[in-house]
Write a protein that holds these residues in place. Structure first.
Motif, PDB file in Angstrom:
ATOM      1  N   PHE A  24       9.154  -9.193 -39.499  1.00  0.00           N
ATOM      2  CA  PHE A  24       9.064 -10.471 -40.193  1.00  0.00           C
ATOM      3  C   PHE A  24       8.740 -11.634 -39.251  1.00  0.00           C
ATOM      4  N   HIS A  25       8.215 -11.308 -38.078  1.00  0.00           N
ATOM      5  CA  HIS A  25       7.842 -12.369 -37.147  1.00  0.00           C
ATOM      6  C   HIS A  25       6.732 -13.225 -37.760  1.00  0.00           C
ATOM      7  N   GLY A  26       6.913 -14.523 -37.761  1.00  0.00           N
ATOM      8  CA  GLY A  26       5.908 -15.428 -38.312  1.00  0.00           C
ATOM      9  C   GLY A  26       6.078 -15.738 -39.777  1.00  0.00           C
ATOM     10  N   ALA A  27       7.049 -15.103 -40.442  1.00  0.00           N
ATOM     11  CA  ALA A  27       7.261 -15.382 -41.864  1.00  0.00           C
ATOM     12  C   ALA A  27       7.925 -16.751 -42.031  1.00  0.00           C
ATOM     13  N   ASN A  28       7.368 -17.574 -42.901  1.00  0.00           N
ATOM     14  CA  ASN A  28       7.928 -18.884 -43.186  1.00  0.00           C
ATOM     15  C   ASN A  28       8.943 -18.746 -44.323  1.00  0.00           C
ATOM     16  N   PRO A  29      10.229 -19.039 -44.086  1.00  0.00           N
ATOM     17  CA  PRO A  29      11.235 -18.853 -45.136  1.00  0.00           C
ATOM     18  C   PRO A  29      10.932 -19.638 -46.409  1.00  0.00           C
ATOM     19  N   ARG A  30      10.370 -20.838 -46.275  1.00  0.00           N
ATOM     20  CA  ARG A  30      10.062 -21.633 -47.469  1.00  0.00           C
ATOM     21  C   ARG A  30       8.968 -20.974 -48.293  1.00  0.00           C
ATOM     22  N   VAL A  31       7.952 -20.464 -47.620  1.00  0.00           N
ATOM     23  CA  VAL A  31       6.869 -19.787 -48.338  1.00  0.00           C
ATOM     24  C   VAL A  31       7.397 -18.543 -49.046  1.00  0.00           C
ATOM     25  N   CYS A  32       8.162 -17.734 -48.335  1.00  0.00           N
ATOM     26  CA  CYS A  32       8.694 -16.506 -48.927  1.00  0.00           C
ATOM     27  C   CYS A  32       9.620 -16.807 -50.098  1.00  0.00           C
ATOM     28  N   THR A  33      10.486 -17.793 -49.938  1.00  0.00           N
ATOM     29  CA  THR A  33      11.408 -18.159 -51.020  1.00  0.00           C
ATOM     30  C   THR A  33      10.652 -18.658 -52.247  1.00  0.00           C
ATOM     31  N   ALA A  34       9.672 -19.532 -52.027  1.00  0.00           N
ATOM     32  CA  ALA A  34       8.919 -20.094 -53.145  1.00  0.00           C
ATOM     33  C   ALA A  34       8.171 -19.007 -53.909  1.00  0.00           C
ATOM     34  N   PHE A  35       7.479 -18.125 -53.202  1.00  0.00           N
ATOM     35  CA  PHE A  35       6.706 -17.100 -53.886  1.00  0.00           C
ATOM     36  C   PHE A  35       7.594 -16.051 -54.538  1.00  0.00           C
ATOM     37  N   SER A 337       8.499  -4.391 -52.906  1.00  0.00           N
ATOM     38  CA  SER A 337       9.010  -5.119 -51.737  1.00  0.00           C
ATOM     39  C   SER A 337       8.650  -4.427 -50.432  1.00  0.00           C
ATOM     40  N   SER A 338       7.781  -3.433 -50.466  1.00  0.00           N
ATOM     41  CA  SER A 338       7.608  -2.533 -49.323  1.00  0.00           C
ATOM     42  C   SER A 338       6.502  -2.922 -48.351  1.00  0.00           C
ATOM     43  N   THR A 339       5.590  -3.819 -48.722  1.00  0.00           N
ATOM     44  CA  THR A 339       4.411  -4.026 -47.876  1.00  0.00           C
ATOM     45  C   THR A 339       4.717  -4.516 -46.451  1.00  0.00           C
ATOM     46  N   PRO A 340       5.786  -5.265 -46.204  1.00  0.00           N
ATOM     47  CA  PRO A 340       6.048  -5.598 -44.794  1.00  0.00           C
ATOM     48  C   PRO A 340       6.399  -4.381 -43.941  1.00  0.00           C
ATOM     49  N   PHE A 341       6.821  -3.281 -44.573  1.00  0.00           N
ATOM     50  CA  PHE A 341       7.304  -2.118 -43.836  1.00  0.00           C
ATOM     51  C   PHE A 341       6.242  -1.019 -43.713  1.00  0.00           C
ATOM     52  N   PHE A 342       5.470  -0.794 -44.773  1.00  0.00           N
ATOM     53  CA  PHE A 342       4.389   0.180 -44.678  1.00  0.00           C
ATOM     54  C   PHE A 342       3.357  -0.108 -45.759  1.00  0.00           C
ATOM     55  N   ARG A 343       2.159   0.420 -45.530  1.00  0.00           N
ATOM     56  CA  ARG A 343       1.042   0.182 -46.428  1.00  0.00           C
ATOM     57  C   ARG A 343       0.455   1.506 -46.908  1.00  0.00           C
ATOM     58  N   VAL A 344      -0.100   1.488 -48.105  1.00  0.00           N
ATOM     59  CA  VAL A 344      -0.841   2.618 -48.650  1.00  0.00           C
ATOM     60  C   VAL A 344      -2.278   2.153 -48.849  1.00  0.00           C
ATOM     61  N   HIS A 345      -3.217   2.823 -48.203  1.00  0.00           N
ATOM     62  CA  HIS A 345      -4.614   2.401 -48.272  1.00  0.00           C
ATOM     63  C   HIS A 345      -5.419   3.218 -49.280  1.00  0.00           C
ATOM     64  N   ASN A 346      -5.058   4.487 -49.457  1.00  0.00           N
ATOM     65  CA  ASN A 346      -5.730   5.322 -50.453  1.00  0.00           C
ATOM     66  C   ASN A 346      -5.035   5.143 -51.797  1.00  0.00           C
ATOM     67  N   LEU A 347      -5.522   4.234 -52.611  1.00  0.00           N
ATOM     68  CA  LEU A 347      -4.845   3.879 -53.855  1.00  0.00           C
ATOM     69  C   LEU A 347      -5.045   4.916 -54.953  1.00  0.00           C
ATOM     70  N   TYR A 348      -6.073   5.730 -54.840  1.00  0.00           N
ATOM     71  CA  TYR A 348      -6.301   6.742 -55.873  1.00  0.00           C
ATOM     72  C   TYR A 348      -5.231   7.830 -55.848  1.00  0.00           C
ATOM     73  N   PHE A 349      -4.734   8.156 -54.656  1.00  0.00           N
ATOM     74  CA  PHE A 349      -3.762   9.243 -54.543  1.00  0.00           C
ATOM     75  C   PHE A 349      -2.484   8.972 -55.344  1.00  0.00           C
ATOM     76  N   PRO A 350      -1.793   7.819 -55.153  1.00  0.00           N
ATOM     77  CA  PRO A 350      -0.605   7.568 -55.978  1.00  0.00           C
ATOM     78  C   PRO A 350      -0.930   7.405 -57.465  1.00  0.00           C
ATOM     79  N   SER A 351      -2.143   6.953 -57.786  1.00  0.00           N
ATOM     80  CA  SER A 351      -2.519   6.851 -59.200  1.00  0.00           C
ATOM     81  C   SER A 351      -2.602   8.226 -59.848  1.00  0.00           C
ATOM     82  N   PHE A 352      -3.191   9.177 -59.129  1.00  0.00           N
ATOM     83  CA  PHE A 352      -3.271  10.537 -59.664  1.00  0.00           C
ATOM     84  C   PHE A 352      -1.885  11.185 -59.739  1.00  0.00           C
ATOM     85  N   LEU A 353      -1.017  10.864 -58.788  1.00  0.00           N
ATOM     86  CA  LEU A 353       0.361  11.343 -58.869  1.00  0.00           C
ATOM     87  C   LEU A 353       1.055  10.806 -60.118  1.00  0.00           C
ATOM     88  N   GLN A 354       0.722   9.560 -60.498  1.00  0.00           N
ATOM     89  CA  GLN A 354       1.310   8.999 -61.711  1.00  0.00           C
ATOM     90  C   GLN A 354       0.818   9.728 -62.954  1.00  0.00           C
TER      91      GLN A 354
END
Length: 446
Positions: A24-35, A337-354
């Motif tokens: 969370f380095h560089g995260a602005n608390p006001r921005v995060c709270t507002a959004f 809430s997961s994007t600060p911790f890890f990312r999924v780039h192949n979006l079709y794979f979880p869609s097919f799992l659904q």
């Protein structure tokens, strides 16, 4: 003072804290709270309305109609608004969304119930007003994240995920534990949009929007360069100062790389270019697909997933569906809430799992091969995780891969996929539920 040995709880906790600070380095608390609050409030009324569907229309009226009234206007807004809403300042949009939300909830709450002679059509008109606000809010606030960087998107996603838990939980607690009437609960809900006003006008830093407010002629990158080279340098310096002072989330050097935005005459061409970019990175189809699958599960299949009461934690059959919904919402909240911790780039794979989840649960409803309800709980939780992952990572991919001058439009326009998926699933869900219930009735009477 002795330092903790490697492997001790103290050293593990210290490593965790360092890792957390690095994420969370560089995260602005006001921005995060507002959004976070913007995401929560924009979506929570949608959830409350769906939670109150039975109370709004009565037992003899299809609940799917409430879902469609809550989604179709939002879908229409997302379909057409991105092409003209950029000429409306964000502050005016927020005021419009709050007004529509409050009016919608007041119409729903103050219209007499069906048992007291009230008309369902009037209540549905209130649902439509709230839906217009929700759809416009989602496309606008996602577009707004373009000016505040990746942590604003993460906070927005987390807030929208929390809306499911807060909305459904608050309605259940108010109408059961606290004993409030449906009318009183909905009237109290009409006060929630005030939090949106505070989040936008009080908490959110306004400097990132300074350059956008100079002109409303089109979508823009974070830094606009409409003057001569000297003015361009001054603006770039101000953007860098803003990033360094407020800790916002784009790296300062990237602000100087932005290309000039399209002018008024090129606005339509810019939209075409943005659509081409979205298609090339495959951002819209996976989002559409995952929403069709998960809402078909929630609206059409989950109500038919029943087990003998003696083999379940429930005393009544009506306890199954709320439990499924709560478990689903927990999964959505965690994954959004997961994007600060890890990312999924192949979006079709979880869609097919659904889609596989939809297939497995539908087959179980037909052939009854899953031995206990706890496995269903696990699948429903997995369903929520997949849906939330595709949602937040779709917009994260757009933020990373679409050129800056097209990004604000792309973030707004892509929201049509989730509402389109819910609309399709609304019709599919009604058909699925009727078909599966008839099938189960036939099997029970063989």
């Amino acid at each position: 003072m002795l330092l903790p040995l490697p492997g001790t709880p103290d050293s593990s906790w210290a490593r965790f804290r360092e890792r957390f600070k690095a994420i969370f380095h560089g995260a602005n608390p006001r921005v995060c709270t507002a959004f976070w609050f913007l995401g929560l409030i924009n979506n929570v009324l949608y959830v409350i309305i769906l939670s109150a569907a039975l109370d709004l229309v009565g037992p003899d009226f299809p609940k799917g109609v409430v879902l469609l009234a809550d989604v179709v206007p939002s879908f229409g807004t997302k379909l057409i608004a991105p092409y003209f809403i950029h000429v409306v300042p964000y502050s005016m949009r927020v005021l419009m969304f709050v007004t529509l939300s409050v009016l919608g909830m007041l119409v729903i709450a103050l219209t007499p119930s069906y048992t007291d002679g009230g008309t369902i059509s009037t209540k549905l008109a209130g649902v439509i007003l709230a839906s217009l606000s929700s759809g416009g809010g989602e496309l606008s606030f996602l577009g707004l994240t373009h000016f505040y960087g990746p942590f604003s998107l993460a906070a927005w996603g987390s807030g929208t995920g929390a809306a499911g838990l807060v909305g459904a939980g608050a309605y259940a607690v108010a109408t059961t534990s606290l004993g409030l009437s449906v009318k009183a609960t909905l009237l109290a809900s009409a006060c929630l949009p005030a939090i949106m006003l505070v989040s936008y006008f009080v908490i959110l830093p306004r400097l990132p929007l300074h350059y956008r407010l100079q002109t409303q002629s089109g979508y823009h990158a974070i830094s606009e360069s409409d003057g001569d080279e000297e003015e361009e340098v001054r603006q770039e310096d101000r953007v860098q100062d803003w990033h360094e002072r407020d800790g916002l989330l784009e790296r300062p050097e990237r602000a100087t790389e932005y290309r000039k935005p399209a002018r008024t005459g090129d606005a339509l061409g810019g939209c075409y270019a943005a659509w081409a970019d979205m298609i090339s990175i495959g951002s819209m189809l996976p989002l559409l697909l995952v929403y069709i699958a998960e809402y078909t599960i929630n609206q059409g299949v989950a109500p038919t997933l029943l087990f003998p009461l003696e083999d379940s934690p429930f005393r009544h059959f009506r306890g199954f569906y709320p439990a499924y919904n709560a478990i689903y919402q927990v999964g959505v909240f965690l994954s959004r809430s997961s994007t600060p911790f890890f990312r999924v780039h192949n979006l079709y794979f979880p869609s097919f799992l659904q889609v596989i989840n939809l297939t497995v649960l539908t087959l179980h409803s037909i052939f009854n091969f899953i031995p206990n309800v706890y496995i269903i709980f696990a699948i429903i939780f997995w369903e929520g995780l997949l849906g939330g992952l595709v949602y937040v990572n779709t917009f994260a991919e757009i933020s990373d891969r679409v050129p800056p001058e097209e990004r604000e439009f792309s973030l707004a326009a892509t929201t049509v996929s989730d509402s389109g998926g819910i609309c399709i699933a609304g019709f599919l869900g009604m058909a699925f539920e009727v078909w599966l219930c008839r099938w189960q009735w036939v099997i029970m009477n063989l």
